[in-house]
Write a protein that holds these residues in place. Structure first.
Motif, PDB file in Angstrom:
ATOM      1  N   SER A 145       1.052  -0.884  -0.125  1.00  0.00           N
ATOM      2  CA  SER A 145       0.085   0.135   0.542  1.00  0.00           C
ATOM      3  C   SER A 145       1.021   1.207  -0.358  1.00  0.00           C
ATOM      4  N   ARG A 146      -0.109   2.228  -0.525  1.00  0.00           N
ATOM      5  CA  ARG A 146       0.797   3.546  -0.333  1.00  0.00           C
ATOM      6  C   ARG A 146      -0.099   4.637   0.214  1.00  0.00           C
ATOM      7  N   GLY A 147       1.343   5.851   1.187  1.00  0.00           N
ATOM      8  CA  GLY A 147       1.070   6.842   2.092  1.00  0.00           C
ATOM      9  C   GLY A 147       0.150   6.491   2.863  1.00  0.00           C
ATOM     10  N   ASP A 171       5.591   9.853  -7.435  1.00  0.00           N
ATOM     11  CA  ASP A 171       5.478   8.782  -6.576  1.00  0.00           C
ATOM     12  C   ASP A 171       6.704   8.460  -5.536  1.00  0.00           C
ATOM     13  N   SER A 172       6.785   9.387  -4.950  1.00  0.00           N
ATOM     14  CA  SER A 172       7.977   9.641  -3.753  1.00  0.00           C
ATOM     15  C   SER A 172       6.589   9.362  -2.355  1.00  0.00           C
ATOM     16  N   ASN A 173       6.826   8.611  -1.888  1.00  0.00           N
ATOM     17  CA  ASN A 173       5.887   8.480  -0.794  1.00  0.00           C
ATOM     18  C   ASN A 173       6.446   7.862  -0.263  1.00  0.00           C
ATOM     19  N   SER A 185      10.508   4.208   2.633  1.00  0.00           N
ATOM     20  CA  SER A 185      10.373   4.795   1.547  1.00  0.00           C
ATOM     21  C   SER A 185      11.021   5.105  -0.176  1.00  0.00           C
ATOM     22  N   ILE A 186      10.375   6.137  -0.479  1.00  0.00           N
ATOM     23  CA  ILE A 186      11.274   6.210  -2.054  1.00  0.00           C
ATOM     24  C   ILE A 186      10.529   7.569  -2.536  1.00  0.00           C
ATOM     25  N   TYR A 224       6.350  16.163  -1.956  1.00  0.00           N
ATOM     26  CA  TYR A 224       6.902  16.830  -3.569  1.00  0.00           C
ATOM     27  C   TYR A 224       5.889  18.098  -3.808  1.00  0.00           C
ATOM     28  N   GLN A 225       4.606  18.656  -3.422  1.00  0.00           N
ATOM     29  CA  GLN A 225       4.378  19.544  -3.495  1.00  0.00           C
ATOM     30  C   GLN A 225       3.708  20.738  -2.908  1.00  0.00           C
TER      31      GLN A 225
END
Length: 714
Positions: free
Chosen positions: A443-445, A471-473, A492-493, A557-558
């Motif tokens: 899963s992500r985030g 996709d950094s998360n 982490s990526i 990244y935001q």
């Protein structure tokens, strides 16, 4: 009779000389020898003035061969780089008496070799036969494949150097030619020569570039049974040029085990006997010519061997465990040393007296404390090796249900934090060992967006597109089993990217303000990883005092670029461009909203005043035009009326279709005593010339401190 014979002999001799001159010479030609170099060979060429044969003698260094007869006009010496110099002597015969009537010509070709390594710079020099007074001296480069390129062209007054080549000879017309080849690469190798004409062959310098050998690769069978021999081959090749240079040293080899050089192993092939311990060794090699290559990638031998025994510990007495139902037993460990890893089969004896398989594990495992079951009376562990049909076992069986910690692989590499460049394929793998087989989830985030879920030890998820910084998360790998709490591995990526505008967020590029002075606050949504350290603005004026802060939005990244732009007066209005790390992000237009003239009584009064001024301006303009026309038609020619001159000074043409009054009054300038002057030159259309006595040179300049559309003062 004697006299007649003498006369006949004289005539025959004269005829012989005439025929010899006609047959053997071309009047006015000059015998000349020049050289041409190509791919390691030098060719001597000459002009055959006589139609008779020539004799040539070749001397290589100090060793001369015999005279050779030839009817050709050239001779080639192969592999000339083996010598320091080669000299040719040509006997030119001009009569049939070969022992007397000849002239010897000599030409020497000196072999000059300049050697360099990649990245270095070298000076190349020679002495020219002469430097032209009214022509170009040209320098050419013949590459190792035979192509020719002119690299420099010099006159006695000018030498234009390039980034690659710098001409150093001073004075320019000196015959001592000297130039520099900078930042040498293997493409610069070859033959350099200069001259004025095609036959000029000044120089003849060969530049030899010693390149770094190609990074080697290791080939060979890497999976070998213990006891056999392994053969590893280090594969590389030379990159030095030119290829016709035959004196490059042979390649030498170095072999390494775990970054330690193996003494005495200097050959292309390295062989050794395989034992179990070689599985811990990393092998690599390096190649050297003049320059040493990079180290090859490391390889590892995969030794194949089966289990010698199965170890269960602690070992119960007599290998039989007697326990009551409900009692605890264990932990026990069943293991064996084998490669590829053995598989283990656990068996238990059922009440019928038969043995049934109960559990299969990896090469080693620990059986934790267990509760006994009456259906299990005897356990034993069997180790199977895939390379052999036999098996080894020990008489204890452990049936364990377990769930191990997840192991994360990012593009095949085990790590919990990874920096990945953009636009590469990205695959996440999660391995969770368990019995029964666990459910593995990626899963992500923080919201745990599920990317993949499978009932298996392995879960591979490949992103459908190339990796982007979005996709950094933070990602989670979960292994779930009913028997155990959920196992989680967080990783982490990080995918760096350059700053850019986030087009998914609404952003207004035009800002309206009403009152001046004022200030404008703007929030620019950007995507950048990492956060940009330098934010700059370009606007209508230099040295803008703009305050800027950068804050993170939802994701790493935001970001928001929040800036406050001061607008002191109208000169501050216009386009403002924001840059992140020197990259243009967005342009914002700041403009003033015109006041609503119908809003307040004071605005109504201002509007009436503007209208009155406009009316007076139009009236005065009409009066000026009438006066101008009166002056024009009063004389029939282009003159200036004294009465009109009190109001303006302008000359109009009288030709039909010329003197457009509307175009003549581009703008007016305020002068003394209320006089008006046009900012255009007056033109005498009759003569099509400017009349300097009847106009002002005011175009594009300020008069009395200002130039603007005229508005009368009330």
């Amino acid at each position: 009779m004697v006299i007649i014979l003498k006369c006949l002999m004289i005539k025959l001799r004269w005829l012989y000389l005439v025929l010899a001159r006609t047959l053997f010479f071309v009047h006015g030609q000059k015998f000349e020898i020049w050289t041409e170099f190509l791919n390691g060979d030098v060719t001597f060429k000459w002009t055959n003035v006589s139609s008779l044969r020539n004799d040539i003698l070749i001397t290589k260094d100090s060793h001369s061969a015999d005279w050779v007869k030839t009817n050709e006009d050239h001779y080639t010496v192969e592999d000339v780089l083996k010598y320091k110099s080669v000299t040719i002597e040509v006997r030119e015969y001009n009569c049939m008496d070969f022992s007397k009537c000849y002239v010897e010509h000599k030409k020497t070709y000196n072999v000059i070799i300049v050697e360099a390594k990649e990245g270095e710079s070298r000076n190349i020099s020679w002495t020219a036969d002469y430097f032209p007074e009214n022509d170009f001296y040209r320098i050419f480069h013949y590459t190792h494949n035979g192509s020719r390129t002119r690299i420099l062209k010099i006159t006695k007054d000018k030498a234009k150097s390039a980034e690659k080549y710098v001409y150093h000879t001073r004075p320019l017309k000196s015959v001592n030619i000297l130039f520099e080849v900078k930042n040498i690469t293997v493409e610069d190798a070859g033959y350099y020569v200069g001259g004025v004409t095609r036959n000029d062959d000044d120089g003849g310098v060969i530049l030899v570039v010693h390149g770094k050998p190609m990074r080697p690769t290791i080939k060979g069978q890497l999976t070998i049974r213990v006891g056999n021999k392994a053969f590893l081959e280090c594969i590389s090749r030379s990159t030095s040029t030119p290829c016709y240079y035959k004196m490059f040293p042979p390649l030498s080899y170095s072999w390494y085990i775990n970054n330690t050089r193996i003494e005495g192993e200097n050959w292309e092939t390295y062989y050794f006997s395989v034992s179990k311990d070689v599985k811990y060794n990393n092998y690599s090699c390096r190649v050297k010519e003049t320059v040493e290559s990079e180290r090859s990638d490391e390889v590892r031998i995969n030794p194949l061997y089966g289990p010698e025994k199965v170890i269960i510990s602690p070992q119960p007495p007599m290998n039989i465990l007697k326990i009551r139902e409900g009692d605890k037993f264990g932990p026990y460990n069943c293991s064996a040393d084998c490669n590829p890893p053995c598989t283990f089969q656990w068996f238990n004896k059922i009440p019928s007296g038969k043995y049934e398989a109960t559990y299969q594990s990896d090469s080693s495992h620990v059986l934790p404390e267990q509760t006994s079951n009456r259906s299990r009376t005897l356990f034993y562990c069997v180790a199977y090796w895939s390379e052999d049909s036999g098996n080894t076992y020990s008489n204890l069986t452990i049936d364990i249900q377990y769930l191990s910690e997840p192991i994360v692989y990012i593009n095949g590499v085990t790590e919990k934090y990874s920096n990945i460049p953009q636009n590469v394929s990205l695959t996440l793998s999660c391995f969770t060992d368990g019995n029964p087989i666990p459910t593995v989830t990626i899963s992500r985030g923080t919201r745990n967006q599920i990317l993949g879920k499978v009932l298996n030890n392995w879960l591979n998820y490949t992103f459908p597109r190339k990796a982007q910084c979005t996709d950094s998360n933070i990602y989670r790998c979960e292994g779930r089993s009913k028997q155990y709490p959920t196992k989680v591995a967080t990783f982490s990526i990080n995918i760096p990217c350059k700053p850019r505008l986030d087009n998914r967020v609404e952003f207004k590029s035009t800002v309206y303000i009403r009152d001046l002075p004022n200030s404008v606050s703007v929030n620019v949504p950007i995507i950048s990883n990492p956060k940009p350290m330098l934010i700059t603005w370009n606007g209508p004026l230099p040295n803008l005092a703009i305050r800027t802060t950068i804050s993170q939005r939802n994701e790493v990244y935001q970001h928001w670029v929040s800036s406050t732009i001061p607008i002191h007066n109208e000169s501050f209005l216009g386009n403002y461009t924001v840059f992140g790390e020197g990259i243009e992000l967005a342009t914002i237009e700041i403009t003033e909203i015109e006041p609503d003239l119908g809003s307040t009584p004071s605005q109504w009064i201002l509007w009436i005043i503007v209208e009155v001024f406009a009316g007076l301006f139009v009236l005065l303009t009409i009066i000026s035009i009438i006066c101008k026309a009166t002056c024009k038609f009063g004389s029939g020619t282009s003159v200036t009326s004294k009465g009109c001159h009190d109001v303006y000074d302008v000359t109009l043409g009288t030709q039909e279709g010329r003197g457009d009054l509307q175009n003549e009054y581009q703008y007016l300038t305020v002068t003394e005593l209320g006089q008006f002057n046009t900012g255009r030159k007056s033109v005498d259309n009759k003569n099509n010339k400017s009349d300097p006595s009847n106009h002002y040179e005011n175009s594009g300049k300020m008069t009395s401190g200002s130039t603007r559309p005229f508005v009368p003062t009330i």
